[in-house]
Design a protein around this motif. Structure first.
Motif, PDB file in Angstrom:
ATOM      1  N   ASP A 146       0.862  -1.185   0.000  1.00 46.24           N
ATOM      2  CA  ASP A 146       0.000   0.000   0.000  1.00 46.24           C
ATOM      3  C   ASP A 146       0.894   1.230   0.000  1.00 46.24           C
ATOM      4  O   ASP A 146       1.405   1.641   1.037  1.00 46.24           O
ATOM      5  CB  ASP A 146      -0.920   0.002   1.226  1.00 46.24           C
ATOM      6  N   CYS A 193     -11.828  -0.213  -0.849  1.00 45.58           N
ATOM      7  CA  CYS A 193     -11.426  -0.301   0.553  1.00 45.58           C
ATOM      8  C   CYS A 193     -12.681  -0.604   1.369  1.00 45.58           C
ATOM      9  O   CYS A 193     -13.545   0.262   1.539  1.00 45.58           O
ATOM     10  CB  CYS A 193     -10.786   0.996   1.034  1.00 45.58           C
ATOM     11  N   LEU A 201     -10.877   7.582   5.451  1.00 47.04           N
ATOM     12  CA  LEU A 201      -9.813   7.312   4.492  1.00 47.04           C
ATOM     13  C   LEU A 201      -9.364   8.598   3.798  1.00 47.04           C
ATOM     14  O   LEU A 201      -8.168   8.861   3.658  1.00 47.04           O
ATOM     15  CB  LEU A 201     -10.292   6.292   3.458  1.00 47.04           C
ATOM     16  N   SER A 254     -15.566   2.676  -1.723  1.00 44.91           N
ATOM     17  CA  SER A 254     -15.512   2.616  -0.254  1.00 44.91           C
ATOM     18  C   SER A 254     -16.854   2.127   0.270  1.00 44.91           C
ATOM     19  O   SER A 254     -17.609   2.869   0.903  1.00 44.91           O
ATOM     20  CB  SER A 254     -15.174   3.995   0.338  1.00 44.91           C
TER      21      SER A 254
END
Length: 334
Positions: A146, A193, A201, A254
């Motif tokens: 990541d 995510c 985030l 998301s």
């Protein structure tokens, strides 16, 4: 999930799951157990699948430290590595230790059939190379990277950067294309995510890169493709110096329901206090509320300090406040 699936499918394999942050050990063990029960029933065979912190410590098994013992060589502690090698970043110290093992007269033993590296962005290239050396053919090395969580850089290194090339110039490790069955790509970008709600985030990316900093960003992704690869859409603007760019993270990338259930303002709070004791008392009371009213498990709660000078005394005081509320806590310094 991948580690648990591999272990359930190939129980005779020796598998290592390695990671960077020591405090994740319990969570990793819990998740591997949970997914293994889903795939196969029962509990994993911990003699065949090992959870190994990258370095290791007095209380946590480590990939580097276990290999050192296997090779009958001293396993350097962090402090010892600081004294032996010119002080650099933590991951470089571990990298130097791994290089020392690889360059010793005794060959690195092939101990595993598969190794999974979590938090790969925080490891030095020589750690990757040690992992590759530890694998039996056909060298099943899997890593999750990541770049936005990296402690060093927002750039993803290529396999040539990490492992180098053969004499003919071909890469030692090649992630181009697909596996033999033609259905699975060797390199997969995860746009979604599921774990972190979108407002958290986005806020983390803003603060982590310093995007609203008056002196300019501390780190930055300078291309449209780079933002798209981490799940954003570029609404307007080109990535040229001095031009304003607008980006958005779509809900589809998301899909966490907390944003709709709790609301943005309840997910992120910003508070100020007249004194440190007032702040710590508020934190302790919120943790007590989380456990007694919100039904959170204590191990699901993390308190992070951004002040390295005051971190130890503040955490000492916070632990006392929590004990007075009947809550035990563990302090971890990474």
């Amino acid at each position: 999930m991948k580690a648990a699936w591999i272990h359930s499918r190939y129980p005779e394999w020796d598998i290592a799951y390695t990671f960077y942050t020591k405090s994740l050990y319990g969570q990793i063990q819990t998740n591997i157990t949970r997914f293994y029960r889903w795939w196969a029933g029962g509990d994993p065979d911990w003699t065949k699948i090992k959870i190994l912190h990258g370095w290791g410590g007095k209380e946590v098994a480590g990939l580097y430290s276990s290999v050192s013992r296997q090779m009958n060589r001293p396993s350097r502690t962090f402090r010892e590595a600081q004294n032996v090698f010119t002080y650099k970043e933590n991951n470089e110290l571990l990298g130097n230790c791994c290089r020392e093992l690889r360059e010793s007269s005794e060959p690195v033993p092939e101990l595993y059939d598969a190794i999974l590296i979590d938090e790969a962005q925080d490891f030095h290239f020589d750690f990757y190379k040690l992992c590759l050396d530890l694998l039996r053919e056909p060298k099943r090395l899997i890593w999750a990277y990541d770049e936005v969580q990296s402690l060093e850089s927002l750039n993803i290194p290529t396999t040539i950067d990490i492992f180098g090339t053969y004499a003919d110039g071909s890469p030692i490790v090649n992630l181009e294309g697909e596996y033999a069955n033609g259905e699975i790509s060797k390199d997969v970008i995860l746009y979604h995510c599921y774990r972190t709600p979108r407002p958290i985030l986005v806020a983390a990316h803003i603060f982590g890169m310093g995007l609203l900093r008056s002196q300019g960003a501390v780190q930055f992704i300078p291309t449209r493709e780079g933002w798209e690869e981490i799940g954003y859409e570029v609404i307007s603007g080109n990535f040229t110096v001095g031009e304003k760019v607008s980006i958005r993270r779509p809900e589809a990338n998301s899909p966490n329901l907390l944003e709709k259930i709790a609301g943005v303002k309840n997910l992120i709070q910003c508070k100020s206090f007249s004194s440190v004791p007032d702040e710590l008392d508020w934190v302790a009371q919120q943790i007590h509320k989380n456990i007694s009213e919100d039904e959170l498990k204590p191990e699901e709660i993390v308190v992070i300090s951004l002040d390295p000078k005051r971190m130890r005394p503040n955490f000492d005081d916070l632990q006392v406040l929590l004990l007075n509320l009947g809550i035990k806590s563990v302090r971890i310094v990474s």
